[in-house]
Design an enzyme around this catalytic site. Structure first.
Site, short mmCIF file in Angstrom:
data_model
loop_
_atom_site.label_atom_id
_atom_site.label_comp_id
_atom_site.label_asym_id
_atom_site.label_seq_id
_atom_site.Cartn_x
_atom_site.Cartn_y
_atom_site.Cartn_z
N LEU A 1 27.28 -33.79 66.96
CA LEU A 1 27.02 -34.78 65.93
C LEU A 1 25.55 -35.17 65.85
O LEU A 1 25.14 -35.87 64.91
CB LEU A 1 27.87 -36.03 66.18
CG LEU A 1 29.39 -35.82 66.15
CD1 LEU A 1 30.09 -37.14 66.43
CD2 LEU A 1 29.83 -35.25 64.81
N ARG B 1 29.98 -47.21 73.61
CA ARG B 1 29.46 -48.56 73.74
C ARG B 1 28.99 -49.06 72.36
O ARG B 1 28.66 -48.27 71.48
CB ARG B 1 28.27 -48.60 74.70
CG ARG B 1 28.64 -48.57 76.16
CD ARG B 1 27.51 -49.11 77.01
NE ARG B 1 27.31 -48.32 78.21
CZ ARG B 1 26.42 -48.61 79.14
NH1 ARG B 1 25.62 -49.65 78.99
NH2 ARG B 1 26.30 -47.85 80.22
N ARG C 1 24.03 -45.49 65.64
CA ARG C 1 22.94 -44.53 65.88
C ARG C 1 23.33 -43.12 65.46
O ARG C 1 22.49 -42.35 64.99
CB ARG C 1 22.55 -44.55 67.36
CG ARG C 1 21.87 -45.83 67.79
CD ARG C 1 21.11 -45.65 69.10
NE ARG C 1 21.98 -45.32 70.22
CZ ARG C 1 22.59 -46.23 70.98
NH1 ARG C 1 22.45 -47.51 70.72
NH2 ARG C 1 23.35 -45.84 72.00
N GLY D 1 30.84 -50.25 82.80
CA GLY D 1 31.96 -50.67 83.62
C GLY D 1 33.10 -49.68 83.58
O GLY D 1 33.09 -48.70 82.84
N HIS D 2 34.10 -49.95 84.41
CA HIS D 2 35.34 -49.20 84.43
C HIS D 2 36.48 -50.20 84.61
O HIS D 2 36.27 -51.42 84.68
CB HIS D 2 35.34 -48.15 85.54
CG HIS D 2 34.55 -46.93 85.21
ND1 HIS D 2 34.94 -46.03 84.23
CD2 HIS D 2 33.37 -46.46 85.69
CE1 HIS D 2 34.06 -45.05 84.15
NE2 HIS D 2 33.08 -45.30 85.02
N ILE E 1 38.21 -51.40 86.98
CA ILE E 1 38.10 -52.44 88.01
C ILE E 1 37.22 -53.59 87.53
O ILE E 1 37.47 -54.76 87.87
CB ILE E 1 37.56 -51.83 89.32
CG1 ILE E 1 37.69 -52.84 90.46
CG2 ILE E 1 36.12 -51.34 89.17
CD1 ILE E 1 37.40 -52.25 91.83
N ASN E 2 36.21 -53.29 86.72
CA ASN E 2 35.35 -54.33 86.18
C ASN E 2 36.04 -55.12 85.08
O ASN E 2 35.91 -56.35 85.00
CB ASN E 2 34.06 -53.72 85.65
CG ASN E 2 33.38 -52.82 86.65
OD1 ASN E 2 33.26 -51.63 86.45
ND2 ASN E 2 32.94 -53.39 87.77
N ASP F 1 42.60 -49.76 81.56
CA ASP F 1 42.44 -48.47 80.89
C ASP F 1 43.61 -48.13 79.99
O ASP F 1 43.42 -47.72 78.84
CB ASP F 1 42.28 -47.36 81.93
CG ASP F 1 40.87 -47.26 82.49
OD1 ASP F 1 40.02 -48.08 82.08
OD2 ASP F 1 40.62 -46.39 83.33
#
Length: 397
Positions: free
Chosen positions: A77, A101, A107, A141-142, A144-145, A172
């Protein structure tokens, strides 16, 4: 047989499991999901894990349910020609999903404002950790965060006070991918009334907090924080909602919340004297110790044979390998056999939920990166020579 989501066309730019799980749910029930993936080497940080890292890469892909019932095209892209190809796909699509994000779609030129100018009925959805607004929007983050910020991790754990990490299930998949599939269907339903699509801003941390609605409402009701870790009635603080080790070192879980279930549990354990004391705060440890001693007298499966059908709310704690062979799981179809053209016969997790009129199914084996690039571009009218030239330049793969 007609599928529940037949005719729904989804472009899936998710790179990680949460978003891919959400689009798998749509695909399992008939949506035409086209994964728009990154050509190898186009973006270094997104080196494609789905091309296989194990000893048998083909089997790794074949057993991956998040790639089933989908097609795959690889487009860069960042290349103008690649972006134009994507736009042409958007013109005939219903939904575009991504896991970027905040700010990335703008963008790249694939944000809702840009895409809806071409196709006013398009629905776009971004699944991110913290959403597009708020002070944490740009934080990495993932799961856990997200469960930390969302409030779940702080409630889960033992009496030693250390939070217990519940794998990457809550944010998730429950608060992320599952909620995204739900949000897409809401937007599709709304489009039937308004004639226009819309943008979905789904934060996995939001999803976690939403899942905690019952606990949050109780906190607001009593106007004080919940009990410390290990003391919550549903978090190990009560004898009747807990896990116990058996004679063979394996475990059982009990969830005898209601008095009649608790009575059946105590009777089965030979501890009838405890029945009147189910909710006595000052006797919980004593009763836990009594339960623990009783359960240590027999192996796990023997306890299940004795109490499984006794309305005691007792089940074995199964390992994942045990679950895959469990008679109930098998009869419900939660483990499915799939024929893969390269890996042969493999097993995958089955389809849920069960719709009895328009059921989901595994129609297509897990797609390889760029497996359908030529077919998809051909359907756009590109001749073979043009496709070959784009592939040579790294625009597609």
């Amino acid at each position: 047989m007609t599928k529940a989501l037949e005719g729904l066309r989804v472009l899936d730019l998710a790179r990680l499991a949460p978003g891919m799980y959400g689009s798998m749910l749509l695909a399992d029930f008939g949506a035409d999901v086209l994964m728009v993936e990154i050509p190898p080497g186009a973006v270094a940080r997104f080196a494609s894990r789905h091309r296989g890292e194990g000893e048998d890469p083909e089997r790794e892909i074949a057993t991956d349910p998040y790639r089933r019932n989908k097609r795959s095209i690889a487009i860069n892209l960042r290349e103008p020609d690649g972006l134009e190809l994507f736009y042409r796909l958007v013109d005939d699509a219903d939904v575009v999903l991504d896991g970027f994000r905040p700010g990335v779609t703008e963008r790249l030129g694939i944000d809702y404002a840009t895409l809806s100018a071409r196709n006013p009925r398009i629905i776009t959805g971004t699944l991110s950790g913290y959403g597009r607004t708020g002070p944490y929007a740009q934080m990495a983050g993932h799961d856990i965060n997200y469960i930390s910020i969302g409030g779940a991790l702080g409630m889960i754990g033992g009496a030693d006070g250390r939070p217990a990490i519940p794998l990457n299930l809550v944010a998730d998949f429950a608060g992320g991918g599952l909620l995204m599939a739900f949000a897409v269907l809401l937007a599709v339903q709304a489009r039937e009334r308004t004639g226009r699509g819309q943008d979905i801003d789904l934060a996995m941390s939001d999803g976690v907090t939403s899942l905690l609605g019952m606990q949050i409402s109780r906190m607001f009701n009593v106007m004080k924080p919940p009990p410390p870790r290990g003391e919550h009635p549903l978090g190990g603080g009560r004898c009747f909602y807990n896990v116990y080790q058996c004679a063979d070192g394996k475990w059982v879980s009990v969830g005898a919340i209601e008095p009649y279930f608790f009575e059946a549990l105590c009777h089965g354990l030979g501890l009838d004297e405890l029945i009147p004391h189910q909710n006595d705060d000052d006797r919980q440890q004593e009763m836990m110790d009594a339960f623990a001693a009783a359960f240590r007298t027999r192996p796990r499966d023997e306890w299940f044979a004795v109490l499984g059908d006794a309305d005691a709310c007792l089940t074995p704690v199964l390992g994942l390998d045990e679950m895959a062979q469990d008679a109930h799981v098998r009869e419900r179809g939660l483990i499915r056999t799939v024929e893969d053209p390269r890996a042969g016969t493999v097993e995958q997790v089955g389809v849920a939920p069960m719709l009895l009129g328009t059921p989901g199914e595994v129609r297509l084996p897990s797609a390889r990166l760029g497996e359908h690039t030529d077919d998809v571009l051909g359907s756009l009218g590109l001749p073979g020579a043009r496709i070959a030239e784009l592939r040579e330049r790294g625009v597609v793969a």
